[in-house]
Design a protein around this motif. Sequence first.
Motif, short mmCIF file in Angstrom:
data_model
loop_
_atom_site.label_atom_id
_atom_site.label_comp_id
_atom_site.label_asym_id
_atom_site.label_seq_id
_atom_site.Cartn_x
_atom_site.Cartn_y
_atom_site.Cartn_z
N ALA A 54 0.66 -1.21 0.12
CA ALA A 54 0.04 0.03 -0.04
C ALA A 54 0.83 1.25 0.16
CB ALA A 54 -0.84 0.14 1.08
N GLY A 55 2.10 1.24 0.06
CA GLY A 55 3.07 2.23 -0.05
C GLY A 55 3.19 2.89 1.33
N PHE A 56 2.98 2.23 2.51
CA PHE A 56 3.23 2.95 3.77
C PHE A 56 4.66 2.32 4.47
CE2 PHE A 56 -1.44 3.36 3.59
CZ PHE A 56 -1.29 4.53 4.23
N ALA A 57 5.02 1.50 3.73
CA ALA A 57 6.30 0.91 4.39
C ALA A 57 7.13 0.59 3.10
CB ALA A 57 6.16 -0.38 5.38
N SER A 58 8.54 0.69 3.54
CA SER A 58 9.43 0.09 2.53
C SER A 58 10.28 -0.86 3.05
CB SER A 58 10.33 1.10 1.93
OG SER A 58 10.86 1.77 2.95
N VAL A 59 10.92 -1.64 2.32
CA VAL A 59 11.92 -2.83 2.73
C VAL A 59 13.18 -2.76 2.08
CG1 VAL A 59 10.80 -4.82 1.48
CG2 VAL A 59 11.89 -5.31 3.60
N ARG A 60 14.14 -3.07 2.89
CA ARG A 60 15.42 -3.28 1.98
C ARG A 60 16.26 -4.57 2.91
NH1 ARG A 60 19.63 -1.43 4.94
NH2 ARG A 60 19.27 -0.10 6.81
N ALA A 61 17.05 -5.15 1.85
CA ALA A 61 17.85 -6.29 2.41
C ALA A 61 19.28 -5.62 2.82
CB ALA A 61 18.15 -7.21 1.36
N ASP A 62 19.37 -6.52 4.20
CA ASP A 62 20.72 -6.03 4.87
C ASP A 62 21.47 -7.34 5.09
OD1 ASP A 62 23.03 -4.82 6.20
OD2 ASP A 62 21.65 -4.63 8.10
N GLY A 63 22.07 -7.99 4.44
CA GLY A 63 22.36 -9.32 4.46
C GLY A 63 21.17 -10.35 4.41
N THR A 64 21.24 -11.06 5.39
CA THR A 64 20.02 -12.08 5.42
C THR A 64 18.60 -11.27 6.16
OG1 THR A 64 20.61 -12.83 7.45
CG2 THR A 64 21.35 -14.17 5.37
N ARG A 65 18.99 -10.15 6.75
CA ARG A 65 17.80 -9.33 7.27
C ARG A 65 17.01 -8.38 6.40
NH1 ARG A 65 19.35 -6.63 12.68
NH2 ARG A 65 19.80 -5.05 10.94
N ARG A 66 15.82 -8.31 6.62
CA ARG A 66 14.85 -7.43 5.81
C ARG A 66 14.60 -6.35 6.85
NH1 ARG A 66 13.34 -8.93 1.12
NH2 ARG A 66 11.30 -7.93 1.09
N ILE A 67 14.96 -5.15 6.41
CA ILE A 67 14.73 -3.84 7.12
C ILE A 67 13.54 -3.02 6.59
CG2 ILE A 67 15.99 -1.84 7.94
CD1 ILE A 67 17.51 -4.36 8.79
N TYR A 68 12.72 -2.61 7.65
CA TYR A 68 11.37 -2.03 7.17
C TYR A 68 11.58 -0.41 7.65
CZ TYR A 68 9.08 -6.04 5.61
OH TYR A 68 8.73 -7.13 4.72
N ALA A 69 11.05 0.31 6.88
CA ALA A 69 10.95 1.58 7.25
C ALA A 69 9.71 2.52 6.85
CB ALA A 69 12.15 2.53 6.29
N VAL A 70 9.20 3.40 7.58
CA VAL A 70 8.02 4.01 7.11
C VAL A 70 8.21 4.85 5.87
CG1 VAL A 70 8.09 6.23 8.58
CG2 VAL A 70 6.11 5.09 8.29
N GLU A 71 7.34 4.70 4.96
CA GLU A 71 7.16 5.74 3.85
C GLU A 71 6.31 7.23 4.20
OE1 GLU A 71 8.70 6.00 0.85
OE2 GLU A 71 10.00 4.06 1.60
N ALA A 72 6.99 8.04 4.22
CA ALA A 72 6.35 9.38 4.73
C ALA A 72 5.06 9.90 3.82
CB ALA A 72 7.22 10.39 5.24
N GLY A 73 5.54 9.73 2.38
CA GLY A 73 4.69 10.16 1.32
C GLY A 73 3.26 9.80 1.42
N ARG A 74 3.10 8.47 1.74
CA ARG A 74 1.69 7.87 1.97
C ARG A 74 1.00 8.63 2.87
NH1 ARG A 74 -2.64 6.41 -0.31
NH2 ARG A 74 -3.18 4.24 -0.23
N LEU A 75 1.79 8.74 3.95
CA LEU A 75 1.13 9.45 5.28
C LEU A 75 0.67 10.68 5.09
CD1 LEU A 75 3.30 7.71 7.98
CD2 LEU A 75 0.97 7.13 7.47
N ARG A 76 1.47 11.47 4.30
CA ARG A 76 1.29 13.00 4.05
C ARG A 76 -0.04 12.79 2.98
NH1 ARG A 76 6.20 13.31 1.48
NH2 ARG A 76 7.61 13.49 3.34
N GLU A 77 -0.26 11.98 2.24
CA GLU A 77 -1.59 12.05 1.41
C GLU A 77 -2.82 11.83 2.45
OE1 GLU A 77 -1.68 8.76 -1.61
OE2 GLU A 77 0.29 9.15 -2.11
N VAL A 78 -2.66 11.06 3.49
CA VAL A 78 -3.42 10.98 4.41
C VAL A 78 -3.72 12.40 5.14
CG1 VAL A 78 -4.42 9.85 6.55
CG2 VAL A 78 -3.30 8.39 4.67
#
Length: 111
Positions: A54-78
């Motif tokens: 839905a565009g509220f979070a992003s994910v990136r790989a860090d070795g074998t871990r998956r790191i999540y972050a909030v996506e501010a753009g979608r919250l700005r729309e709200v």
Amino acid sequence: MRAFDILGDPVRRRILELLATGEHSSGDVVAVVQREFGITQSAVSQQLRILRDAGFASVRADGTRRIYAVEAGRLREVDDWLDRFRALWLPRLDALATEVARGKRKRRHQD
């Protein structure tokens, strides 16, 4: 607005609250959400996927871990959508603050 369907779920809101404090590994998110809501790792992963899709979070790989972050753009729309309604309640909040301040001054003078 589909965003409110996404944000209407308490587990997803809690995940966003966690991510708002900074990036978190999926394992960290799972640990907190399992402890607070008693749901399985796969259920938490599903909620993370919904937030990501839905565009509220992003994910990136860090070795074998998956790191999540909030996506501010979608919250700005709200926030932009909610902005239409702030004109309705901000004057009331200002009036409430004024009354609270008057009450405090009145109590100070009575003491």
